[in-house]
Motif scaffolding. Structure first.
Motif, PDB file in Angstrom:
ATOM      1  N   LEU A  11      -0.002   4.018  -3.187  1.00  0.00           N
ATOM      2  CA  LEU A  11      -0.398   5.069  -2.352  1.00  0.00           C
ATOM      3  C   LEU A  11      -0.890   6.378  -3.112  1.00  0.00           C
ATOM      4  O   LEU A  11      -2.015   6.796  -2.410  1.00  0.00           O
ATOM      5  CB  LEU A  11       0.875   5.453  -1.756  1.00  0.00           C
ATOM      6  N   LEU A  12      -0.193   6.783  -4.101  1.00  0.00           N
ATOM      7  CA  LEU A  12      -0.974   8.021  -4.893  1.00  0.00           C
ATOM      8  C   LEU A  12      -2.134   7.769  -5.709  1.00  0.00           C
ATOM      9  O   LEU A  12      -2.927   8.651  -5.551  1.00  0.00           O
ATOM     10  CB  LEU A  12       0.266   8.382  -5.882  1.00  0.00           C
ATOM     11  N   THR A  13      -2.580   6.811  -5.960  1.00  0.00           N
ATOM     12  CA  THR A  13      -3.672   6.274  -6.471  1.00  0.00           C
ATOM     13  C   THR A  13      -4.683   6.487  -5.383  1.00  0.00           C
ATOM     14  O   THR A  13      -5.720   7.008  -5.858  1.00  0.00           O
ATOM     15  CB  THR A  13      -3.784   4.819  -7.230  1.00  0.00           C
ATOM     16  N   ASN A  14      -4.696   6.018  -4.251  1.00  0.00           N
ATOM     17  CA  ASN A  14      -5.396   6.070  -3.319  1.00  0.00           C
ATOM     18  C   ASN A  14      -5.664   7.395  -2.827  1.00  0.00           C
ATOM     19  O   ASN A  14      -6.679   7.734  -2.502  1.00  0.00           O
ATOM     20  CB  ASN A  14      -5.097   5.278  -1.921  1.00  0.00           C
TER      21      ASN A  14
ATOM     22  N   GLY B   1     -10.835  -2.570  -2.580  1.00  0.00           N
ATOM     23  CA  GLY B   1     -11.627  -2.330  -1.240  1.00  0.00           C
ATOM     24  C   GLY B   1     -11.040  -1.037  -0.797  1.00  0.00           C
ATOM     25  O   GLY B   1     -11.861  -0.207  -0.178  1.00  0.00           O
ATOM     26  N   LEU B   2      -9.764  -1.112  -0.561  1.00  0.00           N
ATOM     27  CA  LEU B   2      -8.951  -0.010   0.139  1.00  0.00           C
ATOM     28  C   LEU B   2      -9.321   1.403  -0.633  1.00  0.00           C
ATOM     29  O   LEU B   2      -9.478   2.523  -0.105  1.00  0.00           O
ATOM     30  CB  LEU B   2      -7.522  -0.283   0.198  1.00  0.00           C
ATOM     31  N   ASN B   3      -9.250   1.129  -2.011  1.00  0.00           N
ATOM     32  CA  ASN B   3      -9.424   2.170  -2.880  1.00  0.00           C
ATOM     33  C   ASN B   3     -10.861   3.000  -2.918  1.00  0.00           C
ATOM     34  O   ASN B   3     -11.266   4.149  -2.855  1.00  0.00           O
ATOM     35  CB  ASN B   3      -9.068   1.996  -4.292  1.00  0.00           C
TER      36      ASN B   3
ATOM     37  N   SER C  12       0.932  -1.129  -0.001  1.00  0.00           N
ATOM     38  CA  SER C  12       0.165  -0.092  -0.034  1.00  0.00           C
ATOM     39  C   SER C  12       0.774   1.360  -0.120  1.00  0.00           C
ATOM     40  O   SER C  12       0.341   2.394  -0.528  1.00  0.00           O
ATOM     41  CB  SER C  12      -0.890  -0.095   1.249  1.00  0.00           C
ATOM     42  N   ALA C  13       2.076   1.044   0.635  1.00  0.00           N
ATOM     43  CA  ALA C  13       3.164   2.334   0.720  1.00  0.00           C
ATOM     44  C   ALA C  13       3.596   2.658  -0.730  1.00  0.00           C
ATOM     45  O   ALA C  13       4.523   3.503  -0.716  1.00  0.00           O
ATOM     46  CB  ALA C  13       4.126   2.127   1.719  1.00  0.00           C
TER      47      ALA C  13
ATOM     48  N   ALA D 151     -10.951   4.714 -14.266  1.00  0.00           N
ATOM     49  CA  ALA D 151      -9.318   4.418 -14.242  1.00  0.00           C
ATOM     50  C   ALA D 151      -8.865   4.241 -12.935  1.00  0.00           C
ATOM     51  O   ALA D 151      -7.792   3.431 -13.034  1.00  0.00           O
ATOM     52  CB  ALA D 151      -8.807   5.943 -14.829  1.00  0.00           C
ATOM     53  N   LEU D 152      -9.545   4.465 -11.723  1.00  0.00           N
ATOM     54  CA  LEU D 152      -8.715   4.211 -10.481  1.00  0.00           C
ATOM     55  C   LEU D 152      -8.401   2.647 -10.620  1.00  0.00           C
ATOM     56  O   LEU D 152      -7.353   2.426  -9.910  1.00  0.00           O
ATOM     57  CB  LEU D 152      -9.718   4.871  -9.554  1.00  0.00           C
TER      58      LEU D 152
END
Length: 491
Positions: free
Chosen positions: A271-274, A403-405, A265-266, A384-385
């Motif tokens: 990270l930047l996508t989230n 799910g995180l996104n 995730s880091a 796109a995400l």
């Protein structure tokens, strides 16, 4: 061995049905998130409760969705995405029946909590599509699935407004229960179970820590305006966040099979996508919250149009139709230039839309045009995400990563709700004996939302151009042990 191959054969022969069924599930779930918005002003009278209690019909849905989306995504990766998808839809049906059968505010809040938990259907559906479709079909299908969050919200508001205006309000919950049952039947008939699994034990302590941190954060954000940002409850929850999150992160970095692989995730690509998802969620939600209220303001304010609830909700319908039309366009842009370019175009489009709204929010047609431009940008962004997420994570972690996104979008929406409430209640004027927001309050919100979209654009430009999928550390060699081709794809 034959049982392992059965699911791919089913998906390969009916890919359009799989996509259509999952997209329909996504739309139904998204409709549930906004279903009670037109009803909210009438809830105290209908249930004998207070406005504060009525507001929990929105807050509890946000909380349960935020908590359940990453948890159910992880369970889907481990124990079967179709199985968890069906369980989520079952919870949605149960919640809808609770709301349909009662007028007690406590029962309604419990039912709304169940409906919110079904938000996990969208990342689970995206993960199933990645597993079951070949690459040529996967990108447009995922784009459509992701866009259902916006499509359902745009369609659900006017539909719910019509029910509130012309029928018994329980009807919309009976209809939602019926749609949920239809979803379950369609999934059982047409959606196969993916053979891909993420090994390891479910991280119960990690899930509990994540849930506690999310509840503390979102309660502080959503209720801080009512409680007071300097109140003991708000400060206590924020202090709890300051304790829970570092401890949770420390634990997740040391457990063998974490609830969330923080090292993956880091990575900048994830990270930047989230971060971009959070900002896009903020910018999208401002469009929904502000549009309906702006056109309903009385004409005596000098800027309001005095529109009815139904007319104000219909202002968002063209945006929903634009989302349907533009999700395949987004997939084509991503296929030709990459999802990074697609997300940058989307963020720019949203900023332009708010520019249109800032200068032209005096007539109904111009308000609809501005709202539709923002919705168009949202559709392209939401499409796109997940493509950006899937480029950076392994296939066995697709549901939890998406799910995180999705969670980050929800947090962005919660922050937007708090900002909108603070601005509209802080910049007011007395008109005909009642307090209403000033026109400058709405213009300020357009600038803030445009700023969020421009920040999303800046974050997107910092994304690495290409990212190879990372292998979670807890998989060891198991991820490479199975040489079988992915379900539904050519070896």
């Amino acid at each position: 061995m034959s049982g392992t191959r059965a699911a791919p054969e089913r998906a390969a022969t009916r890919p359009r049905l799989v996509v259509g069924v999952l997209a329909f599930c996504g739309v139904v779930v998204a409709v549930m998130q906004t279903l009670v918005v037109p009803l909210l002003p009438h809830v105290p009278e209908l249930t004998g409760s207070t406005p504060t209690a009525a507001s929990w019909l929105i807050t509890i849905t946000l909380l349960s969705g935020a908590v359940c989306t990453p948890v159910l995504g992880r369970l889907g990766d481990m124990y079967g995405k179709r199985r968890v998808l069906l369980a989520s839809l079952g919870v949605l049906v149960a919640g809808s029946v609770l709301c349909a059968a009662s007028s007690h505010i406590g029962v309604l809040i419990a039912g709304r909590a169940c409906q919110g938990a079904a938000l996990a259907v969208v990342p689970l559906g995206i993960s199933i599509l990645r597993d079951e479709l070949d690459p040529a079909r996967m990108l447009p299908a995922v784009a459509l699935m992701s866009s259902t969050l916006g499509i359902g919200a745009a369609v659900g508001l006017p539909a719910a407004a019509l029910v509130v205006e012309y029928s018994d309000w329980h009807t919309m919950f009976w209809v939602s229960a019926g749609l949920g049952l239809l979803d379950i039947v369609l999934v059982l008939c047409f959606v196969p179970e993916s053979p891909l699994r993420s090994p390891g034990r479910f991280d119960v302590l990690g899930a509990a820590g994540l849930s506690a941190g999310l509840v503390a954060l979102l309660l502080a954000v959503t209720q801080g305006g009512d409680w007071g940002w300097a109140s003991g409850r708000t400060l206590g929850l924020l202090a709890g966040c300051a304790v829970i999150w570092p401890l949770w992160g420390w634990y997740e970095l040391r457990v063998r099979a974490p609830m969330m692989d923080l090292r993956v995730s880091a990575r900048p690509a994830v990270l930047l996508t989230n971060v971009a998802a959070l900002l896009i969620g903020f910018a999208f939600y401002a469009n929904s919250l502000v549009t309906a209220q702006l056109v309903q303001e009385p004409t005596s304010t000098g800027y309001g149009l005095g529109a009815s609830l139904v007319v104000s909700s219909l202002c968002l319908l063209p945006g929903g139709l634009a989302m349907v039309a533009l999700s395949p366009v987004s997939a084509r842009i991503s296929a030709a230039f990459g999802p990074k370019v697609t997300l940058a175009v989307a963020a720019g489009c949203m900023a332009v839309g708010y520019g249109v709204r800032y200068f032209t929010s005096h007539a109904l047609w111009s308000i609809i045009v501005g709202a539709t431009v923002v919705a168009a940008g949202t559709a392209i962004a939401y499409s796109a995400l997940p493509a950006l997420v899937m480029r950076a994570v392994p296939a066995c972690a697709t549901a939890s990563a998406n799910g995180l996104n999705t969670l980050m979008r929800s947090i962005g929406q919660a922050c937007c709700s708090a900002v909108v409430a603070a601005v509209l209640s802080g910049l007011t004027v007395r008109v005909d004996g009642r307090t209403v927001p000033t026109f400058h309050a709405y213009l300020l919100l357009f600038l803030v939302a445009a700023g969020a979209a421009l920040l999303a654009l800046a974050v997107t430009l910092c994304l690495p151009g290409h990212a190879a999928p990372a292998r979670p550390r807890f998989l060891g060699r198991a991820a490479d042990a199975d040489p079988r081709p992915r379900a539904g794809r050519r070896p």
